[in-house]
Write an enzyme that holds these catalytic residues in place. Structure first.
Site, PDB file in Angstrom:
ATOM      1  N   ARG A   5       0.105  -0.410  11.858  1.00 14.86           N
ATOM      2  CA  ARG A   5       1.198  -0.221  10.895  1.00 14.86           C
ATOM      3  C   ARG A   5       2.215  -1.355  11.038  1.00 14.86           C
ATOM      4  O   ARG A   5       2.816  -1.797  10.060  1.00 14.86           O
ATOM      5  CB  ARG A   5       1.875   1.122  11.121  1.00 14.86           C
ATOM      6  CG  ARG A   5       0.959   2.318  10.807  1.00 14.86           C
ATOM      7  CD  ARG A   5       1.600   3.630  11.189  1.00 14.86           C
ATOM      8  NE  ARG A   5       0.774   4.787  10.871  1.00 14.86           N
ATOM      9  CZ  ARG A   5      -0.122   5.321  11.698  1.00 14.86           C
ATOM     10  NH1 ARG A   5      -0.337   4.797  12.891  1.00 14.86           N
ATOM     11  NH2 ARG A   5      -0.827   6.381  11.338  1.00 14.86           N
TER      12      ARG A   5
ATOM     13  N   HIS B 182       5.802   6.976  14.672  1.00 11.58           N
ATOM     14  CA  HIS B 182       4.612   7.185  13.847  1.00 11.58           C
ATOM     15  C   HIS B 182       3.616   6.070  14.154  1.00 11.58           C
ATOM     16  O   HIS B 182       3.470   5.116  13.411  1.00 11.58           O
ATOM     17  CB  HIS B 182       5.014   7.162  12.371  1.00 11.58           C
ATOM     18  CG  HIS B 182       3.860   7.420  11.457  1.00 11.58           C
ATOM     19  ND1 HIS B 182       3.066   8.535  11.536  1.00 11.58           N
ATOM     20  CD2 HIS B 182       3.358   6.691  10.426  1.00 11.58           C
ATOM     21  CE1 HIS B 182       2.147   8.490  10.599  1.00 11.58           C
ATOM     22  NE2 HIS B 182       2.289   7.378   9.914  1.00 11.58           N
TER      23      HIS B 182
ATOM     24  N   ARG C   6      -2.097  -0.130   4.918  1.00 11.28           N
ATOM     25  CA  ARG C   6      -2.972  -0.812   5.900  1.00 11.28           C
ATOM     26  C   ARG C   6      -4.371  -1.046   5.359  1.00 11.28           C
ATOM     27  O   ARG C   6      -4.854  -0.308   4.510  1.00 11.28           O
ATOM     28  CB  ARG C   6      -3.130   0.080   7.137  1.00 11.28           C
ATOM     29  CG  ARG C   6      -1.960   0.042   8.042  1.00 11.28           C
ATOM     30  CD  ARG C   6      -2.320   0.662   9.363  1.00 11.28           C
ATOM     31  NE  ARG C   6      -2.425   2.122   9.342  1.00 11.28           N
ATOM     32  CZ  ARG C   6      -2.885   2.835  10.354  1.00 11.28           C
ATOM     33  NH1 ARG C   6      -3.322   2.237  11.439  1.00 11.28           N
ATOM     34  NH2 ARG C   6      -2.909   4.158  10.279  1.00 11.28           N
TER      35      ARG C   6
HETATM   36  P1  A3D Z   1      -0.060   1.690  -2.725  1.00 17.67           P
HETATM   37  O1  A3D Z   1      -1.034   2.546  -3.448  1.00 17.67           O
HETATM   38  O2  A3D Z   1      -0.391   0.245  -2.547  1.00 17.67           O
HETATM   39  O3  A3D Z   1       1.367   1.828  -3.469  1.00 17.67           O
HETATM   40  C1  A3D Z   1       2.477   1.083  -3.105  1.00 17.67           C
HETATM   41  C2  A3D Z   1       3.209   0.757  -4.395  1.00 17.67           C
HETATM   42  O4  A3D Z   1       4.444   0.108  -4.057  1.00 17.67           O
HETATM   43  C3  A3D Z   1       2.443  -0.198  -5.318  1.00 17.67           C
HETATM   44  O5  A3D Z   1       2.256   0.408  -6.591  1.00 17.67           O
HETATM   45  C4  A3D Z   1       3.351  -1.423  -5.414  1.00 17.67           C
HETATM   46  O6  A3D Z   1       3.321  -2.076  -6.674  1.00 17.67           O
HETATM   47  C5  A3D Z   1       4.719  -0.781  -5.129  1.00 17.67           C
HETATM   48  N1  A3D Z   1       5.753  -1.733  -4.775  1.00 17.67           N
HETATM   49  C6  A3D Z   1       5.656  -2.893  -4.093  1.00 17.67           C
HETATM   50  N2  A3D Z   1       6.867  -3.501  -4.039  1.00 17.67           N
HETATM   51  C7  A3D Z   1       7.743  -2.703  -4.679  1.00 17.67           C
HETATM   52  C8  A3D Z   1       9.145  -2.769  -4.960  1.00 17.67           C
HETATM   53  N3  A3D Z   1       9.883  -3.798  -4.545  1.00 17.67           N
HETATM   54  N4  A3D Z   1       9.702  -1.764  -5.663  1.00 17.67           N
HETATM   55  C9  A3D Z   1       8.962  -0.724  -6.082  1.00 17.67           C
HETATM   56  N5  A3D Z   1       7.647  -0.598  -5.854  1.00 17.67           N
HETATM   57  C10 A3D Z   1       7.041  -1.577  -5.161  1.00 17.67           C
HETATM   58  O7  A3D Z   1       0.231   2.278  -1.256  1.00 17.67           O
HETATM   59  P2  A3D Z   1       0.279   3.815  -0.806  1.00 17.67           P
HETATM   60  O8  A3D Z   1       0.975   4.614  -1.838  1.00 17.67           O
HETATM   61  O9  A3D Z   1      -1.079   4.231  -0.343  1.00 17.67           O
HETATM   62  O10 A3D Z   1       1.191   3.679   0.518  1.00 17.67           O
HETATM   63  C11 A3D Z   1       2.542   3.306   0.401  1.00 17.67           C
HETATM   64  C12 A3D Z   1       3.177   3.067   1.760  1.00 17.67           C
HETATM   65  O11 A3D Z   1       3.178   4.275   2.512  1.00 17.67           O
HETATM   66  C13 A3D Z   1       2.461   2.041   2.651  1.00 17.67           C
HETATM   67  O12 A3D Z   1       3.401   1.227   3.307  1.00 17.67           O
HETATM   68  C14 A3D Z   1       1.704   2.903   3.651  1.00 17.67           C
HETATM   69  O13 A3D Z   1       1.454   2.230   4.872  1.00 17.67           O
HETATM   70  C15 A3D Z   1       2.684   4.031   3.830  1.00 17.67           C
HETATM   71  N6  A3D Z   1       2.140   5.277   4.388  1.00 17.67           N
HETATM   72  C16 A3D Z   1       2.902   5.944   5.280  1.00 17.67           C
HETATM   73  C17 A3D Z   1       2.441   7.114   5.835  1.00 17.67           C
HETATM   74  C18 A3D Z   1       3.300   7.836   6.838  1.00 17.67           C
HETATM   75  O14 A3D Z   1       2.896   8.875   7.336  1.00 17.67           O
HETATM   76  C19 A3D Z   1       4.587   7.295   7.222  1.00 17.67           C
HETATM   77  C20 A3D Z   1       1.198   7.627   5.480  1.00 17.67           C
HETATM   78  C21 A3D Z   1       0.439   6.934   4.555  1.00 17.67           C
HETATM   79  C22 A3D Z   1       0.920   5.742   4.000  1.00 17.67           C
END
Ligand code: A3D
Length: 324
Positions: free
Chosen positions: A104, A191, A98
């Site tokens: 979300r 969530h 986000r």
């Molecule tokens: P970020 O640091 O952007 O990492 C996401 C990674 O996913 C990037 O390195 C992208 O290149 C990679 N990616 C994109 N498409 C693909 C694909 N097809 N195959 C493999 N890798 C790919 O994000 P983040 O690590 O901060 O967050 C990741 C996700 O977790 C997001 O959707 C957040 O909203 C979510 N999230 C969930 C929670 C929960 O409590 C559920 C908490 C925090 C974040």
């Protein structure tokens, strides 16, 4: 779990579990560090070809941390699905996080396409793995993974309640000045901002929090818990929380790999529990060698039930938008 203990004519040979992290961004990098420090197994960080250098670099950096930390896990980076064959546990963070002002649910369009692609590949390369989904909107993403992969319900789970409960615990510890270690509580439901903190059952060292904190302050703590993710998104200005989300998922992976049978609030597929049917939603879940082994159903009060129904409506709406 695949059999990691092979009986050969020369005796027993052990191989480590294989943990593959789909998405090597903020959470993915921290998952790799924490999994290595706990020596849960060998770790593969996977990302899209454009980010292959980034995950190979993170893997190498973590390998070079080993002499200081003393762990023996091997960590590699790749964008080749063939390197993920025979994975025991996947943790999926692929997608976008986000930005301030976003719900979300606003991530659905992009992240759904990514999740469908990931589910198809996982089914092809490691059909017996245990899968923990973190990508948002969580309850719809774990639903989508389950639908597309066709994995059995005990092998698919979403990480959210562990984090939300951890946040609730944190704020109670901050309020009372007591050790967070002694705070137990659970947050159920979806969530999102409609999640349901079960304050009635929260305790510090076994003492009900309702005897320790005033109703007004408890209400403020519940409200802060509901929007705790957004509070961090606003502070960051770009991206969302990653340290606590990573550790929450590692607890779930560890409970599976070490058959700990911990009770963790997780987004699990309900089939009648809490009156919910056919949706993944945050419920107290036993995770052991069988994956999601059991959901601990218990009687909610009328108000809690009403709140759970409201959060379920939000989940149902997002799930219907997946078209699955
Ligand atoms: P970020 O640091 O952007 O990492 C996401 C990674 O996913 C990037 O390195 C992208 O290149 C990679 N990616 C994109 N498409 C693909 C694909 N097809 N195959 C493999 N890798 C790919 O994000 P983040 O690590 O901060 O967050 C990741 C996700 O977790 C997001 O959707 C957040 O909203 C979510 N999230 C969930 C929670 C929960 O409590 C559920 C908490 C925090 C974040």
């Amino acid at each position: 779990m695949t059999d990691n203990l092979n009986n050969s004519s020369e005796g027993f040979t052990m191989s480590k579990p294989k943990i593959s992290l789909i998405g090597g961004g903020q959470i993915g990098g921290n998952l790799a560090l924490l999994a290595a420090q706990k020596e849960l197994g060998d770790i593969v960080i996977f990302d899209i070809p454009k980010a292959e250098g980034m995950v190979k670099g993170k893997a190498l950096d973590l390998m070079q941390l080993r002499p200081h930390d003393g762990y023996d896990s091997n960590i590699t980076g790749t964008s080749d699905w063939n390197d993920l064959k025979n994975t025991d546990v996947f943790i999926i963070t692929a997608g976008i996080p986000r930005k301030p002002g976003m719900d979300r649910e606003d991530l659905l369009g992009i992240n759904l396409g990514i999740m469908k692609d990931v589910a198809t590949h996982i089914k092809e390369h490691a059909p017996n793995a245990f899968v923990i989904v973190i990508s948002n909107p969580l309850d719809a993403m774990v639903y989508a993974f389950h639908k597309v992969s066709g994995f059995s319900k005990n092998m698919v789970v979403g990480m959210a309640g562990a984090l939300d409960s951890g946040r609730f615990r944190t704020f109670i510890a901050m309020e009372t000045g007591l050790s967070v270690q002694d705070v137990t509580c659970m947050v159920l439901g979806g969530h999102g901002d409609s999640m349901v903190p079960i304050t009635r059952l929260a305790t510090v060292g076994g003492v009900p929090v309702t005897d320790l904190i005033s109703p007004e302050r408890l209400k403020a703590i519940e409200d802060r818990t509901r929007v705790a993710g957004g509070e961090i998104v606003k502070l960051f200005g770009n991206g969302s929380a990653f340290y606590a989300p990573a550790q929450s998922a590692i607890e779930m992976a560890e409970s599976y790999l070490r058959d700990k049978k911990r009770v963790i609030p997780c987004a699990s597929l309900c089939e009648g529990e809490f009156g919910v049917n056919g949706y993944f939603i945050g419920v107290p879940t036993v995770i052991g060698a069988g994956g999601v082994e059991k959901i601990l159903d218990f009687t909610l009060t009328g108000d809690e039930k009403a709140e759970l129904n409201s959060t379920l409506d939000v989940v149902k709406k997002t799930v219907s938008e997946t078209g699955l």
